[in-house]
Design a protein around this motif. Structure first.
Motif, short mmCIF file in Angstrom:
data_model
loop_
_atom_site.label_atom_id
_atom_site.label_comp_id
_atom_site.label_asym_id
_atom_site.label_seq_id
_atom_site.Cartn_x
_atom_site.Cartn_y
_atom_site.Cartn_z
N UNK A 261 0.84 -1.19 0.00
CA UNK A 261 0.00 0.00 0.00
C UNK A 261 0.88 1.25 0.00
N UNK A 262 0.26 2.41 -0.11
CA UNK A 262 1.05 3.64 -0.13
C UNK A 262 0.17 4.84 0.21
N UNK A 263 0.83 5.94 0.47
CA UNK A 263 0.16 7.23 0.69
C UNK A 263 1.01 8.34 0.10
N UNK A 264 0.35 9.45 -0.24
CA UNK A 264 1.02 10.61 -0.80
C UNK A 264 0.32 11.85 -0.24
N UNK A 265 1.03 12.60 0.62
CA UNK A 265 0.48 13.80 1.23
C UNK A 265 1.25 15.03 0.77
N UNK A 266 0.53 16.14 0.59
CA UNK A 266 1.17 17.40 0.22
C UNK A 266 0.63 18.51 1.11
#
Length: 354
Positions: A261-266
């Motif tokens: 799985x993964x996440x991408x936050x900005x």
């Protein structure tokens, strides 16, 4: 009134002027610079290797631009709808129904010339562009999310569009305790001690950006209207962020190098519109591959965000968007996660047959 359709080189100045007129005096508006638009619509955009797009601008009798949109088409994205489908995006207009109708009449002709009989929007085939109209939700817009006057849906309905699907943005104000998540995360970690969240690695940023594309295409493919991300387009869209991107903005949940799985936050740079420091981040992606769902893996990602990421950056709110209305399980989990500390904004994508 008249309508012009053409390239960014020909119409970008007028295209931007529409936006300025619509939001003049609106303290919540976060304008894009001409440089940002020039990059979005550059001839170097890899999207143009598989698709085509043009700008459409409507002018009133005095020659002032009063409505605009972008028309786009590519065969690969159209396959997601099972029919020859075109897209309109970046729609902005003054509250002038006749101008909106003339704008779309011209856009419809562009589609019909390509034998396109189904149109959806506001939606770009590029996942990194804003999608939908804001229906419900107040305050400063989240970075990369739609922000528009309430009359936009009326204008689109007056041009023959109807609802295709709704999407949601969950704005979660963080609390001090997440006992259930912590318990599940600890249990999963005890079962498999090799699980870890790996952040971007400086020597392989491009490889990791490509991995984001691959993970998205696997984790989101079951959603209705799913359009695959092209790794070259993802790289092009994230390039302006690379100079400021921190390694832990991206996290991959791995088991001995196997990504689950993964996440991408900005950062939500729109916080600065209120004269404040950045205290909220947008989770553009949080996903678990289908074969690892219902095993508590998402709790490890949330635990990392809550206990590592948020304290480091002083984050008080997380914006999770988009969440499509058909994803009932994810909606239920997010409501449970945020509880009474959750604000939900709603957005809509429209469609019309030609």
């Amino acid at each position: 009134m008249r309508v012009e359709i053409g390239s960014p080189e020909e119409l970008l100045k007028h295209f931007i002027e529409v936006e300025k007129q619509v939001y003049s005096g609106n303290s919540f508006w976060s304008p894009k610079s001409i440089e940002e638009y020039a990059y979005l619509f550059s001839l170097e955009d890899p999207y143009l290797n598989r698709g085509e797009r043009e700008l459409v601008v409507c002018f009133n009798s005095e020659g002032q631009p009063v409505a605009r949109c972008v028309v786009q088409f590519d065969n690969e994205s159209a396959r997601a709808f099972g029919k020859k489908t075109g897209f309109f995006s970046f729609f902005e207009a003054l509250d002038q129904p006749d101008a909106a109708k003339l704008l779309f009449q011209t856009g419809f002709q562009w589609f019909l010339q390509r034998e396109i009989t189904h149109v959806v929007g506001p939606m770009s085939p590029k996942i990194t562009d804003a999608r939908g109209l804001l229906l419900e939700g107040e305050g400063t817009p989240t970075i990369g999310m739609p922000f528009n006057p309430v009359y936009y849906s009326r204008l689109l309905e007056g041009c023959g569009f109807k609802k295709m699907s709704d999407m949601y943005e969950f704005v979660i104000t963080l609390s001090t305790s997440y006992k259930v998540i912590d318990l599940i995360a600890k249990k999963v970690q005890r079962t498999n001690q090799d699980l870890r969240v790996r952040y971007l690695e400086s020597g392989q940023v491009e490889k990791d950006i490509q991995l984001i594309s691959e993970m998205y295409n696997k984790a989101w493919r079951e959603n209705s209207g799913f359009i695959p991300i092209q790794s070259e387009e993802m790289m092009y869209s994230t390039r302006p962020l690379l100079d400021q991107m921190q390694p832990d903005w991206v996290g991959f949940l791995e088991d001995n190098g196997k990504v689950m799985g993964f996440r991408f936050l900005v950062p939500n740079y729109n916080d600065l519109l209120k004269g404040e420091k950045i205290e909220s981040y947008r989770a553009i992606f949080i996903g678990i591959l289908p074969e690892y769902r219902n095993q508590g893996m998402d709790s490890l990602i949330f635990s990392d965000i809550i206990h590592n990421f948020c304290p480091k950056y002083g984050v008080k709110k997380i914006h999770i968007a988009w969440v499509v209305e058909s994803n009932k399980k994810w909606i239920k989990e997010l409501k449970r996660l945020g509880g009474k500390n959750t604000e939900i904004k709603s957005y809509r994508i429209f469609e019309r047959s030609l």
